[in-house]
Design a protein around this motif. Sequence first.
Motif, PDB file in Angstrom:
ATOM      1  N   LYS A  25       0.738  -1.262   0.015  1.00 45.42           N
ATOM      2  CA  LYS A  25       0.114  -0.003  -0.209  1.00 45.42           C
ATOM      3  C   LYS A  25       0.937   0.995   0.146  1.00 45.42           C
ATOM      4  O   LYS A  25       1.876   1.421   0.651  1.00 45.42           O
ATOM      5  CB  LYS A  25      -0.900   0.015   1.403  1.00 45.42           C
ATOM      6  N   VAL A  26       0.777   2.199  -0.806  1.00 46.23           N
ATOM      7  CA  VAL A  26       1.451   3.283  -1.091  1.00 46.23           C
ATOM      8  C   VAL A  26       0.467   4.797  -1.047  1.00 46.23           C
ATOM      9  O   VAL A  26      -0.419   4.780  -1.739  1.00 46.23           O
ATOM     10  CB  VAL A  26       2.001   3.386  -2.559  1.00 46.23           C
ATOM     11  N   LYS A  27       0.884   5.409  -0.087  1.00 48.47           N
ATOM     12  CA  LYS A  27       0.254   6.753   0.218  1.00 48.47           C
ATOM     13  C   LYS A  27       0.906   7.782  -0.650  1.00 48.47           C
ATOM     14  O   LYS A  27       2.243   7.789  -0.567  1.00 48.47           O
ATOM     15  CB  LYS A  27      -0.038   7.034   1.430  1.00 48.47           C
ATOM     16  N   PHE A  28       0.290   8.600  -1.694  1.00 46.11           N
ATOM     17  CA  PHE A  28       0.929   9.373  -2.647  1.00 46.11           C
ATOM     18  C   PHE A  28       0.342  10.733  -2.370  1.00 46.11           C
ATOM     19  O   PHE A  28      -0.890  10.851  -2.828  1.00 46.11           O
ATOM     20  CB  PHE A  28       1.066   8.869  -4.091  1.00 46.11           C
ATOM     21  N   GLY A  29       1.142  11.941  -1.986  1.00 46.33           N
ATOM     22  CA  GLY A  29       0.500  13.219  -1.739  1.00 46.33           C
ATOM     23  C   GLY A  29       1.043  14.284  -2.632  1.00 46.33           C
ATOM     24  O   GLY A  29       2.149  14.035  -3.071  1.00 46.33           O
ATOM     25  N   TYR A  30       0.144  15.217  -2.954  1.00 45.59           N
ATOM     26  CA  TYR A  30       0.661  16.568  -3.788  1.00 45.59           C
ATOM     27  C   TYR A  30      -0.152  17.610  -3.423  1.00 45.59           C
ATOM     28  O   TYR A  30      -1.031  17.470  -2.834  1.00 45.59           O
ATOM     29  CB  TYR A  30       0.682  16.004  -5.236  1.00 45.59           C
ATOM     30  N   GLY A  31       0.286  18.534  -4.042  1.00 48.04           N
ATOM     31  CA  GLY A  31      -0.128  20.054  -3.382  1.00 48.04           C
ATOM     32  C   GLY A  31      -1.418  20.407  -4.475  1.00 48.04           C
ATOM     33  O   GLY A  31      -2.185  21.459  -3.927  1.00 48.04           O
ATOM     34  N   SER A  32      -1.514  20.150  -5.770  1.00 49.39           N
ATOM     35  CA  SER A  32      -2.250  20.727  -6.620  1.00 49.39           C
ATOM     36  C   SER A  32      -3.635  19.838  -6.456  1.00 49.39           C
ATOM     37  O   SER A  32      -3.844  19.147  -5.772  1.00 49.39           O
ATOM     38  CB  SER A  32      -1.862  20.747  -7.974  1.00 49.39           C
ATOM     39  N   THR A  33      -4.648  20.397  -7.245  1.00 49.85           N
ATOM     40  CA  THR A  33      -6.108  19.476  -7.349  1.00 49.85           C
ATOM     41  C   THR A  33      -5.714  18.277  -8.189  1.00 49.85           C
ATOM     42  O   THR A  33      -4.699  18.300  -9.100  1.00 49.85           O
ATOM     43  CB  THR A  33      -7.090  20.657  -8.076  1.00 49.85           C
ATOM     44  N   GLU A  34      -7.005  17.582  -7.943  1.00 49.44           N
ATOM     45  CA  GLU A  34      -7.002  16.502  -9.130  1.00 49.44           C
ATOM     46  C   GLU A  34      -6.983  16.735 -10.483  1.00 49.44           C
ATOM     47  O   GLU A  34      -6.531  15.878 -11.326  1.00 49.44           O
ATOM     48  CB  GLU A  34      -8.240  15.558  -8.681  1.00 49.44           C
ATOM     49  N   GLN A  35      -7.455  18.104 -11.059  1.00 49.71           N
ATOM     50  CA  GLN A  35      -7.754  18.450 -12.149  1.00 49.71           C
ATOM     51  C   GLN A  35      -6.364  19.022 -12.752  1.00 49.71           C
ATOM     52  O   GLN A  35      -6.139  19.041 -13.998  1.00 49.71           O
ATOM     53  CB  GLN A  35      -8.817  19.421 -12.255  1.00 49.71           C
ATOM     54  N   HIS A  36      -5.591  19.368 -12.169  1.00 46.13           N
ATOM     55  CA  HIS A  36      -4.415  19.890 -12.384  1.00 46.13           C
ATOM     56  C   HIS A  36      -3.565  18.847 -13.115  1.00 46.13           C
ATOM     57  O   HIS A  36      -3.475  17.572 -12.587  1.00 46.13           O
ATOM     58  CB  HIS A  36      -3.584  20.608 -11.288  1.00 46.13           C
ATOM     59  N   PRO A  37      -2.395  19.248 -13.987  1.00 48.99           N
ATOM     60  CA  PRO A  37      -1.967  18.001 -14.668  1.00 48.99           C
ATOM     61  C   PRO A  37      -0.881  17.176 -13.594  1.00 48.99           C
ATOM     62  O   PRO A  37      -0.805  16.138 -14.165  1.00 48.99           O
ATOM     63  CB  PRO A  37      -1.097  19.083 -15.596  1.00 48.99           C
ATOM     64  N   GLN A  38      -0.587  17.776 -12.529  1.00 49.34           N
ATOM     65  CA  GLN A  38       0.040  17.208 -11.455  1.00 49.34           C
ATOM     66  C   GLN A  38      -0.893  15.996 -11.190  1.00 49.34           C
ATOM     67  O   GLN A  38      -0.468  14.871 -11.124  1.00 49.34           O
ATOM     68  CB  GLN A  38       0.522  18.029 -10.368  1.00 49.34           C
ATOM     69  N   VAL A  40      -3.710  14.899 -12.495  1.00 50.41           N
ATOM     70  CA  VAL A  40      -4.072  13.726 -13.437  1.00 50.41           C
ATOM     71  C   VAL A  40      -2.746  12.825 -13.907  1.00 50.41           C
ATOM     72  O   VAL A  40      -3.169  11.623 -13.910  1.00 50.41           O
ATOM     73  CB  VAL A  40      -4.275  14.542 -14.995  1.00 50.41           C
ATOM     74  N   ALA A  41      -1.655  13.313 -13.710  1.00 48.53           N
ATOM     75  CA  ALA A  41      -0.509  12.250 -13.900  1.00 48.53           C
ATOM     76  C   ALA A  41      -0.325  11.493 -12.713  1.00 48.53           C
ATOM     77  O   ALA A  41       0.229  10.261 -12.787  1.00 48.53           O
ATOM     78  CB  ALA A  41       0.679  13.226 -14.364  1.00 48.53           C
ATOM     79  N   VAL A  42      -0.527  11.874 -11.464  1.00 49.89           N
ATOM     80  CA  VAL A  42      -0.393  11.069 -10.253  1.00 49.89           C
ATOM     81  C   VAL A  42      -1.455   9.860 -10.212  1.00 49.89           C
ATOM     82  O   VAL A  42      -1.164   8.632 -10.197  1.00 49.89           O
ATOM     83  CB  VAL A  42      -0.540  11.801  -9.022  1.00 49.89           C
ATOM     84  N   LYS A  43      -2.427  10.094 -11.041  1.00 52.32           N
ATOM     85  CA  LYS A  43      -3.600   9.077 -11.002  1.00 52.32           C
ATOM     86  C   LYS A  43      -2.919   7.995 -11.992  1.00 52.32           C
ATOM     87  O   LYS A  43      -3.285   6.862 -11.928  1.00 52.32           O
ATOM     88  CB  LYS A  43      -5.015   9.737 -11.522  1.00 52.32           C
ATOM     89  N   MET A  44      -2.526   8.706 -13.343  1.00 57.46           N
ATOM     90  CA  MET A  44      -2.100   7.696 -14.284  1.00 57.46           C
ATOM     91  C   MET A  44      -1.063   6.955 -13.725  1.00 57.46           C
ATOM     92  O   MET A  44      -0.948   5.606 -13.915  1.00 57.46           O
ATOM     93  CB  MET A  44      -1.573   8.798 -15.500  1.00 57.46           C
ATOM     94  N   GLU A 260       7.095   7.297 -17.159  1.00 61.87           N
ATOM     95  CA  GLU A 260       6.142   7.262 -18.154  1.00 61.87           C
ATOM     96  C   GLU A 260       4.863   8.633 -17.979  1.00 61.87           C
ATOM     97  O   GLU A 260       4.534   9.346 -18.899  1.00 61.87           O
ATOM     98  CB  GLU A 260       5.590   5.914 -18.452  1.00 61.87           C
ATOM     99  N   SER A 261       4.630   8.513 -16.544  1.00 65.85           N
ATOM    100  CA  SER A 261       3.628   9.466 -16.370  1.00 65.85           C
ATOM    101  C   SER A 261       4.225  11.119 -16.354  1.00 65.85           C
ATOM    102  O   SER A 261       3.470  11.967 -16.804  1.00 65.85           O
ATOM    103  CB  SER A 261       2.891   9.435 -15.003  1.00 65.85           C
ATOM    104  N   ALA A 262       5.679  11.040 -16.387  1.00 62.62           N
ATOM    105  CA  ALA A 262       6.302  12.434 -16.561  1.00 62.62           C
ATOM    106  C   ALA A 262       6.144  13.092 -17.956  1.00 62.62           C
ATOM    107  O   ALA A 262       5.882  14.125 -18.288  1.00 62.62           O
ATOM    108  CB  ALA A 262       7.588  12.417 -15.966  1.00 62.62           C
ATOM    109  N   VAL A 263       6.427  12.242 -18.898  1.00 63.64           N
ATOM    110  CA  VAL A 263       6.237  12.513 -20.326  1.00 63.64           C
ATOM    111  C   VAL A 263       4.829  12.865 -20.677  1.00 63.64           C
ATOM    112  O   VAL A 263       4.462  13.957 -21.241  1.00 63.64           O
ATOM    113  CB  VAL A 263       6.703  11.092 -21.224  1.00 63.64           C
ATOM    114  N   PHE A 264       3.709  12.129 -20.157  1.00 66.96           N
ATOM    115  CA  PHE A 264       2.415  12.366 -20.205  1.00 66.96           C
ATOM    116  C   PHE A 264       2.200  13.830 -19.766  1.00 66.96           C
ATOM    117  O   PHE A 264       1.529  14.774 -20.162  1.00 66.96           O
ATOM    118  CB  PHE A 264       1.720  11.529 -19.831  1.00 66.96           C
ATOM    119  N   GLN A 265       2.574  13.971 -18.599  1.00 67.48           N
ATOM    120  CA  GLN A 265       2.353  15.176 -17.641  1.00 67.48           C
ATOM    121  C   GLN A 265       2.743  16.343 -18.132  1.00 67.48           C
ATOM    122  O   GLN A 265       2.216  17.425 -18.330  1.00 67.48           O
ATOM    123  CB  GLN A 265       3.084  15.125 -16.116  1.00 67.48           C
ATOM    124  N   ARG A 266       4.097  16.352 -18.672  1.00 66.91           N
ATOM    125  CA  ARG A 266       4.535  17.604 -19.396  1.00 66.91           C
ATOM    126  C   ARG A 266       3.942  18.315 -20.478  1.00 66.91           C
ATOM    127  O   ARG A 266       3.682  19.375 -20.534  1.00 66.91           O
ATOM    128  CB  ARG A 266       6.354  17.349 -19.640  1.00 66.91           C
TER     129      ARG A 266
END
Length: 329
Positions: A25-38, A40-44, A260-266
């Motif tokens: 089980k991995v918890k992954f945190g970030y500061g922006s919203t789910e709609q921000h590219p950050q 979207v890419a974390v979900k990917m 892979e998610s970084a390529v998509f995110q950028r």
Amino acid sequence: MKLLKTLVVTSLMALTSLTNAQEIKVKFGYGSTEQHPQGVAVKMFADLVKTNSKGQIVVSTYSSGKLGSDPQMQSSLQGGTLEMMVGPTSNMVGLVKELGLFDLPFLFSNYKEADAVMDGVIGKLLAEKLEAHGLIGLAYFDNGFRHVTNSKRPIKRPEDLQGLKIRVMQNPVFNDTFKALGANTVPLAFTELYTALDMKAVDAQENPLGLFESTKLYEVQKHITMTGHVYANFIVMASKKWWDTLSDVNKKIIREAALESAVFQRKLSRDMAVQTEKRLKELGMEVTIMAPEERNRMREAVKQIFSKYSQIVGEDLVNQALSEIRKAD
Ligand code: KDG
């Protein structure tokens, strides 16, 4: 018959507990919203990891600073109480001073130059430096070129920044850059930014368009000037304490999914910035164009900050980056 039933139930229970024990089980945190590219890419990333580990690694994602501000999440990773996060490298300069390279004002003029440095030997070297501080750097995401917004007046010339109370990141380069321009700086965590602007505790802020729109900062700001004074990135990181417990196979799955998610995110982040720029007026913003000669004056005004922090970051590293940048053009 009874014995057979007991045997079946016992083996099923053993199998279930084996499966549970194997689930990571991995918890992954970030500061922006789910709609921000950050977001979207974390979900990917979470989906990729789940698929590629055949369901063994399950990543739960937490947006909008729910697990704390960027610096707080970073400490949790170091302490091993949080497994993963993505946040600005600008918040990491207290640990790895060389990451301040990315904060040097007006270092990058376009994405190609920034990518050349992030994806080349320098990006790799800087990410590896995190390991000594209990962090594993896995991939760079895009935040974007930062622009100044405020609630008071159009910023057409560097002098218009004088006296403005501007929120800056908790990072000395940003603080000194805006002080050199005559603004009154207020270092604050991003999680406190919207409220600080709303309460008029500060007049101004500077961030890329993606965060500006997704965090609805346009509700509490009136003017925007496309200063593009610095390029900002994010880094995807894992807690070393946790990373060291993983098998090589799982490390590979996580590293590859991050890349892979970084390529998509950028790409997504940069495409969305173009869309947001077109929508600024619709969002109620007054857009001010700073003439190229005024932007050059702004660059000149912070040249001393560039020099001061080049020494802190390391002249050799800055020169190496400048050479990568020239090659990218
Ligand atoms: O990671 C998303 C935000 O927490 C972040 O990007 C913050 O750029 C940022 C800032 O201005 O603090």
